[in-house]
Design a protein around this motif. Structure first.
Motif, PDB file in Angstrom:
ATOM      1  N   PHE A  11       0.856  -1.174   0.000  1.00  0.00           N
ATOM      2  CA  PHE A  11       0.000   0.000   0.000  1.00  0.00           C
ATOM      3  C   PHE A  11       0.898   1.232   0.000  1.00  0.00           C
ATOM      4  O   PHE A  11       1.806   1.365   0.817  1.00  0.00           O
ATOM      5  N   ILE A  12       0.667   2.119  -0.933  1.00  0.00           N
ATOM      6  CA  ILE A  12       1.446   3.354  -1.040  1.00  0.00           C
ATOM      7  C   ILE A  12       0.550   4.507  -0.628  1.00  0.00           C
ATOM      8  O   ILE A  12      -0.466   4.779  -1.276  1.00  0.00           O
ATOM      9  N   GLU A  13       0.924   5.167   0.432  1.00  0.00           N
ATOM     10  CA  GLU A  13       0.151   6.320   0.879  1.00  0.00           C
ATOM     11  C   GLU A  13       0.612   7.540   0.098  1.00  0.00           C
ATOM     12  O   GLU A  13       1.772   7.931   0.148  1.00  0.00           O
ATOM     13  N   GLY A  14      -0.283   8.086  -0.683  1.00  0.00           N
ATOM     14  CA  GLY A  14       0.037   9.229  -1.520  1.00  0.00           C
ATOM     15  C   GLY A  14      -1.031   9.389  -2.586  1.00  0.00           C
ATOM     16  O   GLY A  14      -2.136   8.863  -2.458  1.00  0.00           O
ATOM     17  N   LYS A  15      -0.677  10.084  -3.649  1.00  0.00           N
ATOM     18  CA  LYS A  15      -1.624  10.327  -4.745  1.00  0.00           C
ATOM     19  C   LYS A  15      -0.929  10.043  -6.061  1.00  0.00           C
ATOM     20  O   LYS A  15       0.268  10.289  -6.216  1.00  0.00           O
ATOM     21  N   ASP A  16      -1.725   9.560  -7.035  1.00  0.00           N
ATOM     22  CA  ASP A  16      -1.127   9.310  -8.345  1.00  0.00           C
ATOM     23  C   ASP A  16      -0.956  10.629  -9.090  1.00  0.00           C
ATOM     24  O   ASP A  16      -1.492  11.668  -8.690  1.00  0.00           O
ATOM     25  N   LEU A  17      -0.184  10.575 -10.158  1.00  0.00           N
ATOM     26  CA  LEU A  17       0.158  11.808 -10.877  1.00  0.00           C
ATOM     27  C   LEU A  17      -1.018  12.482 -11.565  1.00  0.00           C
ATOM     28  O   LEU A  17      -0.915  13.650 -11.950  1.00  0.00           O
ATOM     29  N   THR A  18      -2.143  11.797 -11.711  1.00  0.00           N
ATOM     30  CA  THR A  18      -3.302  12.467 -12.310  1.00  0.00           C
ATOM     31  C   THR A  18      -3.750  13.635 -11.438  1.00  0.00           C
ATOM     32  O   THR A  18      -4.371  14.569 -11.928  1.00  0.00           O
ATOM     33  N   ASN A  19      -3.417  13.594 -10.154  1.00  0.00           N
ATOM     34  CA  ASN A  19      -3.764  14.681  -9.241  1.00  0.00           C
ATOM     35  C   ASN A  19      -2.907  15.919  -9.468  1.00  0.00           C
ATOM     36  O   ASN A  19      -3.216  16.989  -8.966  1.00  0.00           O
ATOM     37  N   GLU A  20      -1.811  15.758 -10.205  1.00  0.00           N
ATOM     38  CA  GLU A  20      -0.915  16.888 -10.456  1.00  0.00           C
ATOM     39  C   GLU A  20      -1.159  17.534 -11.815  1.00  0.00           C
ATOM     40  O   GLU A  20      -0.584  18.567 -12.118  1.00  0.00           O
ATOM     41  N   ILE A  21      -1.990  16.907 -12.636  1.00  0.00           N
ATOM     42  CA  ILE A  21      -2.288  17.459 -13.960  1.00  0.00           C
ATOM     43  C   ILE A  21      -3.544  18.318 -13.845  1.00  0.00           C
ATOM     44  O   ILE A  21      -4.619  17.825 -13.565  1.00  0.00           O
ATOM     45  N   MET A  62       2.676   6.819  -8.463  1.00  0.00           N
ATOM     46  CA  MET A  62       2.237   7.444  -7.207  1.00  0.00           C
ATOM     47  C   MET A  62       3.341   8.344  -6.659  1.00  0.00           C
ATOM     48  O   MET A  62       4.520   7.999  -6.739  1.00  0.00           O
ATOM     49  N   ARG A  63       2.927   9.472  -6.099  1.00  0.00           N
ATOM     50  CA  ARG A  63       3.862  10.319  -5.357  1.00  0.00           C
ATOM     51  C   ARG A  63       3.557  10.120  -3.881  1.00  0.00           C
ATOM     52  O   ARG A  63       2.456  10.444  -3.415  1.00  0.00           O
ATOM     53  N   ARG A  64       4.535   9.544  -3.177  1.00  0.00           N
ATOM     54  CA  ARG A  64       4.350   9.339  -1.739  1.00  0.00           C
ATOM     55  C   ARG A  64       4.358  10.685  -1.026  1.00  0.00           C
ATOM     56  O   ARG A  64       4.728  11.707  -1.597  1.00  0.00           O
ATOM     57  N   LYS A  65       3.970  10.670   0.210  1.00  0.00           N
ATOM     58  CA  LYS A  65       3.919  11.913   0.998  1.00  0.00           C
ATOM     59  C   LYS A  65       5.294  12.563   1.123  1.00  0.00           C
ATOM     60  O   LYS A  65       5.391  13.770   1.266  1.00  0.00           O
ATOM     61  N   ASP A  66       6.375  11.742   1.039  1.00  0.00           N
ATOM     62  CA  ASP A  66       7.727  12.302   1.116  1.00  0.00           C
ATOM     63  C   ASP A  66       8.225  12.810  -0.238  1.00  0.00           C
ATOM     64  O   ASP A  66       9.358  13.250  -0.370  1.00  0.00           O
ATOM     65  N   GLY A  67       7.363  12.739  -1.277  1.00  0.00           N
ATOM     66  CA  GLY A  67       7.706  13.247  -2.597  1.00  0.00           C
ATOM     67  C   GLY A  67       8.306  12.215  -3.538  1.00  0.00           C
ATOM     68  O   GLY A  67       8.409  12.454  -4.738  1.00  0.00           O
ATOM     69  N   LYS A  68       8.686  11.067  -3.033  1.00  0.00           N
ATOM     70  CA  LYS A  68       9.291  10.021  -3.861  1.00  0.00           C
ATOM     71  C   LYS A  68       8.240   9.364  -4.745  1.00  0.00           C
ATOM     72  O   LYS A  68       7.112   9.145  -4.327  1.00  0.00           O
ATOM     73  N   LEU A  69       8.613   9.066  -5.997  1.00  0.00           N
ATOM     74  CA  LEU A  69       7.693   8.424  -6.926  1.00  0.00           C
ATOM     75  C   LEU A  69       7.805   6.906  -6.829  1.00  0.00           C
ATOM     76  O   LEU A  69       8.881   6.367  -6.606  1.00  0.00           O
ATOM     77  N   VAL A  70       6.663   6.247  -7.025  1.00  0.00           N
ATOM     78  CA  VAL A  70       6.587   4.788  -6.973  1.00  0.00           C
ATOM     79  C   VAL A  70       5.739   4.334  -8.152  1.00  0.00           C
ATOM     80  O   VAL A  70       4.651   4.867  -8.387  1.00  0.00           O
ATOM     81  N   LEU A  71       6.241   3.346  -8.897  1.00  0.00           N
ATOM     82  CA  LEU A  71       5.485   2.765 -10.003  1.00  0.00           C
ATOM     83  C   LEU A  71       4.595   1.670  -9.445  1.00  0.00           C
ATOM     84  O   LEU A  71       5.058   0.795  -8.707  1.00  0.00           O
ATOM     85  N   ILE A  72       3.311   1.716  -9.771  1.00  0.00           N
ATOM     86  CA  ILE A  72       2.352   0.746  -9.233  1.00  0.00           C
ATOM     87  C   ILE A  72       1.669  -0.012 -10.372  1.00  0.00           C
ATOM     88  O   ILE A  72       1.909   0.268 -11.538  1.00  0.00           O
ATOM     89  N   ASP A  73       0.812  -0.917 -10.013  1.00  0.00           N
ATOM     90  CA  ASP A  73      -0.029  -1.708 -10.906  1.00  0.00           C
ATOM     91  C   ASP A  73       0.795  -2.550 -11.869  1.00  0.00           C
ATOM     92  O   ASP A  73       0.860  -2.294 -13.066  1.00  0.00           O
ATOM     93  N   PHE A  74       1.399  -3.583 -11.324  1.00  0.00           N
ATOM     94  CA  PHE A  74       2.184  -4.505 -12.124  1.00  0.00           C
ATOM     95  C   PHE A  74       1.343  -5.677 -12.620  1.00  0.00           C
ATOM     96  O   PHE A  74       1.864  -6.716 -12.980  1.00  0.00           O
ATOM     97  N   GLY A  75       0.040  -5.489 -12.690  1.00  0.00           N
ATOM     98  CA  GLY A  75      -0.854  -6.548 -13.141  1.00  0.00           C
ATOM     99  C   GLY A  75      -0.730  -6.864 -14.615  1.00  0.00           C
ATOM    100  O   GLY A  75      -1.163  -7.918 -15.070  1.00  0.00           O
ATOM    101  N   ALA A  76      -0.116  -5.981 -15.400  1.00  0.00           N
ATOM    102  CA  ALA A  76      -0.009  -6.197 -16.843  1.00  0.00           C
ATOM    103  C   ALA A  76       1.416  -6.555 -17.265  1.00  0.00           C
ATOM    104  O   ALA A  76       1.719  -6.548 -18.440  1.00  0.00           O
ATOM    105  N   ILE A  77       2.281  -6.882 -16.315  1.00  0.00           N
ATOM    106  CA  ILE A  77       3.689  -7.090 -16.652  1.00  0.00           C
ATOM    107  C   ILE A  77       3.895  -8.232 -17.627  1.00  0.00           C
ATOM    108  O   ILE A  77       3.101  -9.158 -17.717  1.00  0.00           O
ATOM    109  N   LYS A  78       5.001  -8.146 -18.329  1.00  0.00           N
ATOM    110  CA  LYS A  78       5.435  -9.199 -19.240  1.00  0.00           C
ATOM    111  C   LYS A  78       6.866  -9.521 -18.854  1.00  0.00           C
ATOM    112  O   LYS A  78       7.738  -8.653 -18.895  1.00  0.00           O
TER     113      LYS A  78
END
Length: 129
Positions: A11-21, A62-78
Motif C-alpha cells: 500500500f502506497i500512501e500518496g496520490k497518483d500523478l493524475t492529481n498533479e495534472i 504514485m507520489r508518496r507523501k515524502d515526494g518520492k515516486l513509486v510505479l504501481i499496478d504490475f498486473g499487466a507485466i510481461k
C-alpha cells in the motif's frame, strides 16, 4: 499440478500523478527532467529484472507523501525470457494490455519491448510540459 501466481503490492500512501495534472498548469523544464529521472531510475530496476510494465501512465505513478515516486499496478507485466529475446531481437506475441494514448505501436500489435515503457513514459511527461 496447477500452480497459481499471486502478485502482492505494498500500500502506497500518496496520490497518483493524475492529481498533479491541472488544465493550464505546466511543469517547468527542471520539474519534468526530475520526473523523468525518478521514473527512469525505477524502470532501470524493473527492466534489469527482465520485466516490461506495459501500462505506464499518470494513474500508475504514485507520489508518496515524502515526494518520492513509486510505479504501481504490475498486473499487466510481461516477463522476458532473455534467451528468446536475444535470438529473435524482440519479444514473443502477447495479449494486448494497454491504455490508449500511452501505447506504442509494437505493444498495440502484441509485441511489447522494454522501449515500450520508455515511450509510455514520454507520453506521460508530455502532458506536464
Amino acid at each position: 499440478m496447477l500452480q497459481e501466481v499471486y502478485l502482492i503490492q505494498e500500500f502506497i500512501e500518496g496520490k497518483d500523478l493524475t492529481n498533479e495534472i491541472c488544465p493550464g498548469k505546466k511543469f517547468s523544464e527542471a520539474e519534468v527532467i526530475q520526473l523523468l529521472r525518478d521514473v527512469l531510475e525505477i524502470l532501470v530496476y524493473v527492466h534489469d529484472n527482465k520485466v516490461i510494465h506495459r501500462d505506464i501512465k499518470p494513474d500508475n505513478i504514485m507520489r508518496r507523501k515524502d515526494g518520492k515516486l513509486v510505479l504501481i499496478d504490475f498486473g499487466a507485466i510481461k516477463q522476458i525470457n532473455t534467451t528468446t529475446a536475444m535470438k529473435s531481437g524482440s519479444t514473443t506475441r502477447t495479449i494486448r494490455i494497454s491504455t490508449p494514448g500511452y501505447t506504442p505501436l509494437e505493444q498495440a500489435m502484441g509485441k511489447p519491448k522494454f522501449s515500450s515503457d520508455i515511450y509510455a513514459l514520454g507520453m506521460t511527461v508530455y502532458q506536464y510540459y
